[in-house]
Scaffold this motif. Structure first.
Motif, short mmCIF file in Angstrom:
data_model
loop_
_atom_site.label_atom_id
_atom_site.label_comp_id
_atom_site.label_asym_id
_atom_site.label_seq_id
_atom_site.Cartn_x
_atom_site.Cartn_y
_atom_site.Cartn_z
N PHE A 1 0.86 -1.19 0.00
CA PHE A 1 0.00 0.00 0.00
C PHE A 1 0.90 1.23 0.00
O PHE A 1 1.72 1.40 0.90
N GLU A 2 0.76 2.08 -1.01
CA GLU A 2 1.49 3.36 -1.01
C GLU A 2 0.50 4.49 -1.16
O GLU A 2 -0.33 4.50 -2.08
N ILE A 3 0.61 5.47 -0.25
CA ILE A 3 -0.37 6.56 -0.20
C ILE A 3 0.37 7.88 -0.33
O ILE A 3 1.18 8.25 0.54
N PHE A 4 0.11 8.60 -1.41
CA PHE A 4 0.71 9.90 -1.67
C PHE A 4 -0.31 10.99 -1.34
O PHE A 4 -1.26 11.22 -2.10
N GLY A 5 -0.11 11.67 -0.22
CA GLY A 5 -1.02 12.76 0.12
C GLY A 5 -2.44 12.28 0.34
O GLY A 5 -2.73 11.08 0.43
N GLY A 6 -3.36 13.23 0.44
CA GLY A 6 -4.76 12.89 0.59
C GLY A 6 -5.16 12.65 2.03
O GLY A 6 -4.35 12.73 2.97
N THR A 7 -6.41 12.31 2.20
CA THR A 7 -7.03 12.19 3.52
C THR A 7 -7.80 10.89 3.69
O THR A 7 -8.57 10.74 4.62
N VAL A 8 -7.61 9.95 2.79
CA VAL A 8 -8.39 8.71 2.80
C VAL A 8 -8.15 7.93 4.09
O VAL A 8 -7.04 7.88 4.61
N ASN A 9 -9.22 7.36 4.63
CA ASN A 9 -9.16 6.50 5.81
C ASN A 9 -9.34 5.05 5.39
O ASN A 9 -9.94 4.77 4.35
N ALA A 10 -8.87 4.12 6.22
CA ALA A 10 -9.01 2.70 5.86
C ALA A 10 -9.00 1.85 7.12
O ALA A 10 -8.44 2.23 8.16
N LYS A 11 -9.61 0.67 7.00
CA LYS A 11 -9.61 -0.33 8.07
C LYS A 11 -9.40 -1.72 7.47
O LYS A 11 -9.79 -1.98 6.34
N TYR A 12 -8.80 -2.58 8.26
CA TYR A 12 -8.64 -4.00 7.93
C TYR A 12 -7.83 -4.19 6.64
O TYR A 12 -8.32 -4.65 5.62
N LEU A 13 -6.56 -3.82 6.73
CA LEU A 13 -5.65 -3.95 5.60
C LEU A 13 -4.59 -5.00 5.92
O LEU A 13 -4.07 -5.05 7.04
N VAL A 14 -4.25 -5.83 4.91
CA VAL A 14 -3.30 -6.92 5.10
C VAL A 14 -2.23 -6.86 4.01
O VAL A 14 -2.55 -6.88 2.82
N ALA A 15 -0.97 -6.78 4.43
CA ALA A 15 0.16 -6.85 3.51
C ALA A 15 0.91 -8.14 3.78
O ALA A 15 1.39 -8.37 4.89
N TYR A 16 1.02 -8.99 2.77
CA TYR A 16 1.57 -10.33 2.94
C TYR A 16 2.60 -10.62 1.86
O TYR A 16 2.33 -10.49 0.66
N GLY A 17 3.82 -10.99 2.29
CA GLY A 17 4.85 -11.36 1.32
C GLY A 17 5.31 -10.21 0.45
O GLY A 17 5.71 -10.44 -0.70
N THR A 18 5.31 -8.99 0.97
CA THR A 18 5.69 -7.82 0.19
C THR A 18 7.20 -7.80 -0.05
O THR A 18 7.99 -8.12 0.84
N ASP B 1 3.56 2.63 2.79
CA ASP B 1 4.45 3.73 2.44
C ASP B 1 3.62 5.00 2.37
O ASP B 1 2.64 5.07 1.62
N PHE B 2 4.00 6.02 3.17
CA PHE B 2 3.25 7.28 3.23
C PHE B 2 4.15 8.43 2.79
O PHE B 2 5.33 8.49 3.17
N ASP B 3 3.57 9.38 2.05
CA ASP B 3 4.38 10.44 1.47
C ASP B 3 3.48 11.63 1.08
O ASP B 3 2.24 11.52 1.09
N PHE B 4 4.11 12.77 0.74
CA PHE B 4 3.45 13.93 0.12
C PHE B 4 2.28 14.49 0.93
O PHE B 4 1.30 14.97 0.38
N GLY B 5 2.36 14.40 2.28
CA GLY B 5 1.35 15.06 3.09
C GLY B 5 0.12 14.23 3.38
O GLY B 5 -0.97 14.78 3.57
N TYR B 6 0.27 12.90 3.47
CA TYR B 6 -0.88 12.06 3.82
C TYR B 6 -1.26 12.31 5.28
O TYR B 6 -0.41 12.27 6.19
N THR B 7 -2.55 12.55 5.54
CA THR B 7 -3.04 12.86 6.89
C THR B 7 -4.25 12.02 7.28
O THR B 7 -5.01 12.42 8.16
N GLY B 8 -4.44 10.87 6.65
CA GLY B 8 -5.60 10.04 6.95
C GLY B 8 -5.39 9.15 8.16
O GLY B 8 -4.35 9.17 8.83
N ARG B 9 -6.41 8.32 8.41
CA ARG B 9 -6.42 7.42 9.57
C ARG B 9 -6.55 5.98 9.08
O ARG B 9 -7.32 5.70 8.16
N ILE B 10 -5.84 5.07 9.74
CA ILE B 10 -5.95 3.64 9.44
C ILE B 10 -5.99 2.88 10.75
O ILE B 10 -5.18 3.13 11.65
#
Length: 460
Positions: free
Chosen positions: A212-229, A235-244
């Protein structure tokens, strides 16, 4: 002969009469700009550019061929039980541009699956591109940036509640191709995506770049799974201010980017560490970061559980971090260090359980007078974080099992209690828990995720 002449005369009269009718008498007026709705049949190919179109993808099997764009005003609706496989020779990628929407809404029993078009046993990370969603929310760039991955599209704006659609019960497998060095498509890339977008229950498995890579924005998210990356899980960048809330990382020791370092979190304000605003500041709670838990040649590029650097701020509370060989919490710039330990106190690392085989706490490129890794540890432990002597001390049930992980707290686990919700975590987005980590007594990964990947000589 007379009969043929008579028929020809009658036909001429009919044609003349038709040509004299006003179109408004019987013919509908067709608006060339009207939005069209298309519904695919099972087995169809999704390709090209969709302009002013609503595309409905029902349950079934479909092929994604090449870079596929949904332009402003268009929409793709994907039903529960749909499986979209990339074309093998013309690797697919799905790009949702600003003003377009994706609604991929599965269920626990019937998730929406994006995956490789190769046969089982031949699939590998990087078999196709991934999903890119672009929105109109703020970034900290002075101009609207172009998203990485070689798709040539811009993102960002001023609409922080922008709505790019819904992803729910979605799996993204074997994605991550690089169009050029340092310009990759990740499993799920979000650029300037707004808080009106819904992202819940999404697994990225065996991605060749970030999950998951998030460039800026305000998007929120729940229940995320990263497996075997292979690279970073988040990865957060460019002013991301959301909630997870409720995130999982599970590293496969045998899979890591040979040219980069793979982290549970990598977080920057921007690529050069400026003080551009809005400052990158993800607000995170209830994560379980499970590292490779081995140290050998195959796993040497697995890096840190958390890597906050380049003037980024952060909130990471109520989480469990275990099995990381090189480091746990790493602060790698003066501004980032000061945001947690120093004078600005805009960052938080509270109520966590942390273990790493080396350097549970570390600093890098920090020139602040008196800055030390021990100062970071003192700050964390003063904020109800417990530094564990061993990964097993977290007492999770079976966290390092790659094919059937169980990250629920076992009896006597310190993860069963100790969470607290104050400050940023009082926002109504967050579900208050007593437990630390992603799980209490319920395994919300059951049913819709897939960990059953066994690698053979040719792939998974």
């Amino acid at each position: 002969m007379k009969s043929l002449k008579f028929k020809a005369l009658i036909l001429a009269v009919v044609i003349l009469a038709a040509s004299c009718k006003k179109s408004s008498d019987t013919d509908p007026i067709v608006d060339p700009n009207a939005k069209q709705t298309l519904t695919l049949q099972n087995g169809a190919v999704i390709s090209g550019v969709y302009k002013n179109t609503i595309l409905n993808v029902p349950e079934g099997n479909f092929t994604l061929k090449g870079y596929v764009y949904f332009e402003d005003g268009s929409e793709i609706n994907i039903a529960a039980g749909a499986t979209i496989k990339s074309d093998v020779s013309d690797k697919g990628a799905l790009i949702i541009e600003r003003g377009a929407k994706i609604n991929a809404i599965g269920t626990a029993a019937k998730p929406v699956v994006f995956t490789s078009g190769k046969a089982v046993g031949q699939r590998n990370p990087g078999d196709w591109g991934g999903i890119i969603i672009l929105g109109k929310a703020k970034t900290n760039r002075s101009t609207e940036p172009t998203i990485e991955g070689g798709v040539g599209k811009n993102f960002g704006g001023t609409v922080d509640n922008d709505n790019s659609g819904t992803l729910k019960y979605v799996r993204i497998e074997f994605a991550g191709i690089a169009s050029q060095p340092n310009s990759e498509i990740n499993g799920l890339t979000l650029g300037g995506v707004g808080s009106g977008t819904t992202i819940e229950y999404v697994q990225v498995a065996y991605g060749n770049d970030d999950a998951f890579e998030i460039f800026g924005g305000t998007v929120n998210a729940k229940y995320l799974v990263a497996y075997g990356t292979a690279d970073d899980d988040f990865d957060f960048d460019f002013g991301y201010t959301g909630r997870i809330q409720f995130g999982v990382t599970l590293r496969d020791p045998s899979v890591v980017d040979p040219g980069d370092a793979g982290n549970g979190i990598e977080c920057d304000n921007d690529g050069t560490g400026t003080n551009a605003t809005p400052a990158t500041r993800p607000v995170l709670s209830n994560f379980t970061f499970v590292g490779p838990n081995v140290d050998n040649t195959a796993s040497k590029n697995h890096n840190y559980a958390n890597r906050f650097r380049r003037a980024s701020n952060f909130v990471l509370n109520n989480s469990v971090l275990i099995g990381w060989m090189k480091g746990g919490l790493s602060l790698e710039s003066d501004a980032t260090y000061n945001s947690l330990v120093g004078t600005t106190t805009t960052s938080e690392f509270k109520n966590n359980l942390l273990h790493a085989n080396a350097s549970s706490y570390r600093i890098g490129s920090v020139t602040v007078a008196g800055a030390t890794a021990d100062a970071v540890k003192t700050k964390a432990e003063g904020s109800a974080t417990i530094t564990l002597a061993a990964a097993a001390d977290a007492k999770l049930t079976d966290p390092f099992n790659l094919t059937s992980p169980n990250m629920l707290p076992a009896a006597g686990s310190p993860a069963s209690t100790g969470a607290a919700f104050a400050g940023d975590l009082t926002n109504s987005f967050f579900s208050s828990t007593t437990y630390r980590g992603a799980f209490g007594t319920t395994n919300w990964m059951a049913g819709w995720t897939n960990f059953n990947f066994t690698k053979g000589a040719s792939g998974y």
